[in-house]
Design a protein around this motif. Structure first.
Motif, PDB file in Angstrom:
ATOM      1  N   THR A   1      -2.820   9.603   6.199  1.00 29.79           N
ATOM      2  CA  THR A   1      -2.107   8.797   7.040  1.00 29.79           C
ATOM      3  C   THR A   1      -2.043   9.183   8.350  1.00 29.79           C
ATOM      4  O   THR A   1      -1.800   8.360   9.397  1.00 29.79           O
ATOM      5  CB  THR A   1      -0.532   8.500   6.405  1.00 29.79           C
ATOM      6  OG1 THR A   1      -0.132  10.036   6.700  1.00 29.79           O
ATOM      7  CG2 THR A   1      -0.669   8.340   5.071  1.00 29.79           C
TER       8      THR A   1
ATOM      9  N   THR B   1      -2.769  14.924   4.454  1.00 24.75           N
ATOM     10  CA  THR B   1      -2.726  13.347   4.383  1.00 24.75           C
ATOM     11  C   THR B   1      -3.560  12.598   5.190  1.00 24.75           C
ATOM     12  O   THR B   1      -3.665  13.073   6.394  1.00 24.75           O
ATOM     13  CB  THR B   1      -1.429  12.983   4.495  1.00 24.75           C
ATOM     14  OG1 THR B   1      -1.222  11.577   4.394  1.00 24.75           O
ATOM     15  CG2 THR B   1      -1.033  13.236   5.860  1.00 24.75           C
TER      16      THR B   1
ATOM     17  N   TYR C   1      -2.089  11.117  -0.639  1.00 19.66           N
ATOM     18  CA  TYR C   1      -3.246   9.960  -0.203  1.00 19.66           C
ATOM     19  C   TYR C   1      -2.798   8.798  -0.060  1.00 19.66           C
ATOM     20  O   TYR C   1      -2.069   8.151  -0.984  1.00 19.66           O
ATOM     21  CB  TYR C   1      -4.188  10.284  -1.466  1.00 19.66           C
ATOM     22  CG  TYR C   1      -5.501   9.294  -1.264  1.00 19.66           C
ATOM     23  CD1 TYR C   1      -6.478   9.273  -0.274  1.00 19.66           C
ATOM     24  CD2 TYR C   1      -5.470   7.988  -2.155  1.00 19.66           C
ATOM     25  CE1 TYR C   1      -7.338   8.522  -0.366  1.00 19.66           C
ATOM     26  CE2 TYR C   1      -6.467   7.179  -2.148  1.00 19.66           C
ATOM     27  CZ  TYR C   1      -7.489   7.308  -1.177  1.00 19.66           C
ATOM     28  OH  TYR C   1      -8.454   6.638  -0.977  1.00 19.66           O
ATOM     29  N   PHE C   2      -3.172   8.008   0.884  1.00 20.93           N
ATOM     30  CA  PHE C   2      -2.928   6.732   1.236  1.00 20.93           C
ATOM     31  C   PHE C   2      -4.098   5.874   0.995  1.00 20.93           C
ATOM     32  O   PHE C   2      -4.938   6.010   1.462  1.00 20.93           O
ATOM     33  CB  PHE C   2      -2.552   6.650   2.573  1.00 20.93           C
ATOM     34  CG  PHE C   2      -1.673   5.181   3.161  1.00 20.93           C
ATOM     35  CD1 PHE C   2      -0.379   5.017   3.147  1.00 20.93           C
ATOM     36  CD2 PHE C   2      -2.277   3.950   3.049  1.00 20.93           C
ATOM     37  CE1 PHE C   2       0.355   4.111   3.276  1.00 20.93           C
ATOM     38  CE2 PHE C   2      -1.466   2.693   3.285  1.00 20.93           C
ATOM     39  CZ  PHE C   2      -0.354   2.773   3.249  1.00 20.93           C
TER      40      PHE C   2
ATOM     41  N   ARG D   1       0.817  -1.342  -0.155  1.00 19.45           N
ATOM     42  CA  ARG D   1      -0.215   0.248   0.112  1.00 19.45           C
ATOM     43  C   ARG D   1       0.947   1.173   0.058  1.00 19.45           C
ATOM     44  O   ARG D   1       0.566   2.301  -0.532  1.00 19.45           O
ATOM     45  CB  ARG D   1      -0.944  -0.196   1.191  1.00 19.45           C
ATOM     46  CG  ARG D   1      -1.950  -1.229   1.277  1.00 19.45           C
ATOM     47  CD  ARG D   1      -3.233  -0.960   2.005  1.00 19.45           C
ATOM     48  NE  ARG D   1      -2.920  -0.776   3.478  1.00 19.45           N
ATOM     49  CZ  ARG D   1      -3.524  -0.510   4.370  1.00 19.45           C
ATOM     50  NH1 ARG D   1      -4.751  -0.390   4.314  1.00 19.45           N
ATOM     51  NH2 ARG D   1      -3.217  -0.487   5.858  1.00 19.45           N
TER      52      ARG D   1
ATOM     53  N   CYS E   1       0.885   4.229  -2.678  1.00 15.23           N
ATOM     54  CA  CYS E   1       0.652   5.649  -2.270  1.00 15.23           C
ATOM     55  C   CYS E   1       1.849   6.648  -2.857  1.00 15.23           C
ATOM     56  O   CYS E   1       1.469   7.675  -3.435  1.00 15.23           O
ATOM     57  CB  CYS E   1       0.857   5.920  -0.601  1.00 15.23           C
ATOM     58  SG  CYS E   1       0.906   7.404   0.013  1.00 15.23           S
TER      59      CYS E   1
END
Length: 447
Positions: free
Chosen positions: A352, A350, A221-222, A194, A198
């Motif tokens: 995250t 973000t 953006y994750f 992932r 990202c």
């Protein structure tokens, strides 16, 4: 301009311009030569004659004319740019780099000169410097509305601009791959699937939209994380300990407000009286809108004097699993929203990391809205939200509203992914600073 030679030079200059308007290049050249006989120090005339020599295939002659122009006006950026171009065509790459850099120091916005500098540095096999030159060229052009598409790019430059774009993308990929490689070696690629996605999204190699259109990070953006404005309390069991310390933290807050108000700073850095620029709206006529802060951590830097003033608060913060990224995080502070202040809708960087508020002082008519969902703060009860959803806050009361703000990792990231994101964001920051410092070093401007 009373001297006969000046009058003659002006006359010939006028004749040259008139000839150019008619499309009579030969007459223009003759007029410029007569002008230089009367006034040898005219850089514009030398540049025109250099262009004519180049058109005839006489690059050496063009360079000679441009050297004359440079002697006439050493600080003319157009001359330096043209000279660099001719030196590049003649194979004098070092000389071309020197001339182009000198011209850019005088006129940083010459994006075509930056592009040519990138070409020269690439031919000199200075790959990182070439990438920075290309990147700065693209940034400078796009800041002026150019190179956004084929329609905004001169036909003769389109292939060069596309090459520069590909070159920058490949080099950036290599830089960030190098930052990620130790983690791939340690944990295996499967653990970082992932994170790799990202990075691909950040580099524009992959287009992935959030499943919730309200969520739009401004930076990173994750993918494959739940999209929700507010996160359930049970995902953060440590917050119960923080809530239990509310009264002790509030006591230290009151001491700060009573004794250290001069240490408060505008959260967004805008001077007093520039509320609109800071994204604030006033709803009270009694005082200007303001959003002030007392920072314990800012951009990853611990504010020791503030921590000393509030030892119990800083101890509690130290015990929390805050996001820690070099030069970026954590962010932890007392956030003071003044009476009548409305923080206008905005988005965070973000998904995250999430933002947690511990409300300490909450008058009536204060609220937080995230992704269109409104939350009323309750003193001593934490609320955690994803600020990549559009969010806003307001204080419509006549008293200050104060919350303790801290950031934490999104709990749906694994520990390996947290470590990888920390390294990736730090590498992106290093890369961007390198680009900014390169541009400022070439232009003499502050970074």
């Amino acid at each position: 301009m009373n001297k006969p030679t000046d009058v003659m030079a002006a006359t010939f200059h006028g004749q040259a311009l008139a000839a150019l308007e008619r499309g009579d290049v030969a007459s223009a050249e003759q007029a410029f030569r007569h002008q230089l006989e009367a006034r040898p120090g005219d850089a514009e005339a030398w540049r025109f004659l250099a262009a004519r020599e180049h058109a005839r295939g006489n690059t050496a002659g063009a360079i000679e004319q441009l050297q004359q122009a440079r002697r006439s006006d050493p600080r003319d950026p157009a001359t330096l740019h043209q000279l660099g171009e001719m030196q590049m065509l003649a194979g004098d790459l070092q000389g071309a780099a020197e001339s182009l850099r000198a011209g850019l120091a005088l006129a940083p916005g010459m994006f075509v000169a930056r592009l040519r500098l990138g070409v020269v540095l690439e031919q000199l096999q200075q790959s990182h410097a070439a990438m920075l030159a290309y990147l700065n060229a693209i940034d400078a052009a796009q800041a002026q509305g150019r190179w956004l598409s084929d329609a905004t790019t001169a036909a003769g430059l389109r292939e060069a601009v596309k090459h520069a774009t590909r070159y920058v993308a490949a080099h950036r990929r290599a830089v960030f791959d190098a930052a990620m490689e130790p983690l791939r070696q340690r944990y295996g690629r499967a653990e970082l699937t992932r994170v790799d996605a990202c990075l691909a999204i950040y580099l524009g190699e992959r287009i992935t939209a959030s499943p919730d259109p309200r969520q739009r990070p401004t930076f990173l953006y994750f993918p494959d994380l739940p999209s929700r404005p507010f996160y359930p309390r049970e995902r953060f069991p440590a917050h119960a300990r923080l809530e239990a310390a509310t009264e002790a933290i509030r006591e230290e807050l009151h001491a700060v407000l009573a004794q250290a108000r001069d240490e408060l700073v505008p959260f967004l850095g805008a001077p007093a009286g520039e509320a609109a620029a800071a994204g604030l709206l006033g709803s009270s006529g009694t005082q200007p809108p303001a959003w002030d802060a007392f920072f314990f951590h800012r951009h990853g830097v611990r504010h020791d004097s503030e921590c000393v003033r509030c030892p119990r608060t800083s101890t509690w913060l130290d015990s929390m699993a805050l996001v820690r990224i070099r030069d970026h995080a954590p962010e932890a502070l007392f956030s003071i929203l003044r009476p009548g202040t409305h923080i206008l809708p905005h988005r965070g960087v973000t998904n995250t990391r999430l933002v947690t508020h511990l409300p300490l002082v909450v008058p009536p008519d204060c609220a937080l809205r995230v992704g269109g969902e409104t939350h009323a703060w309750q003193e001593g009860r934490c609320v955690t939200f994803d600020d990549t959803f559009e969010h806003e806050a307001w204080n419509h009361s006549d008293r200050d509203r104060v919350v303790l703000i801290m950031d934490s990792w999104n709990p749906d990231l694994s520990e390996v992914e947290q470590a990888a994101v920390a390294d990736l964001v730090a590498a992106i920051g290093d890369f961007n600073r390198c680009s900014e410092n390169s541009a400022s070093a070439r232009t003499g401007e502050p970074a």
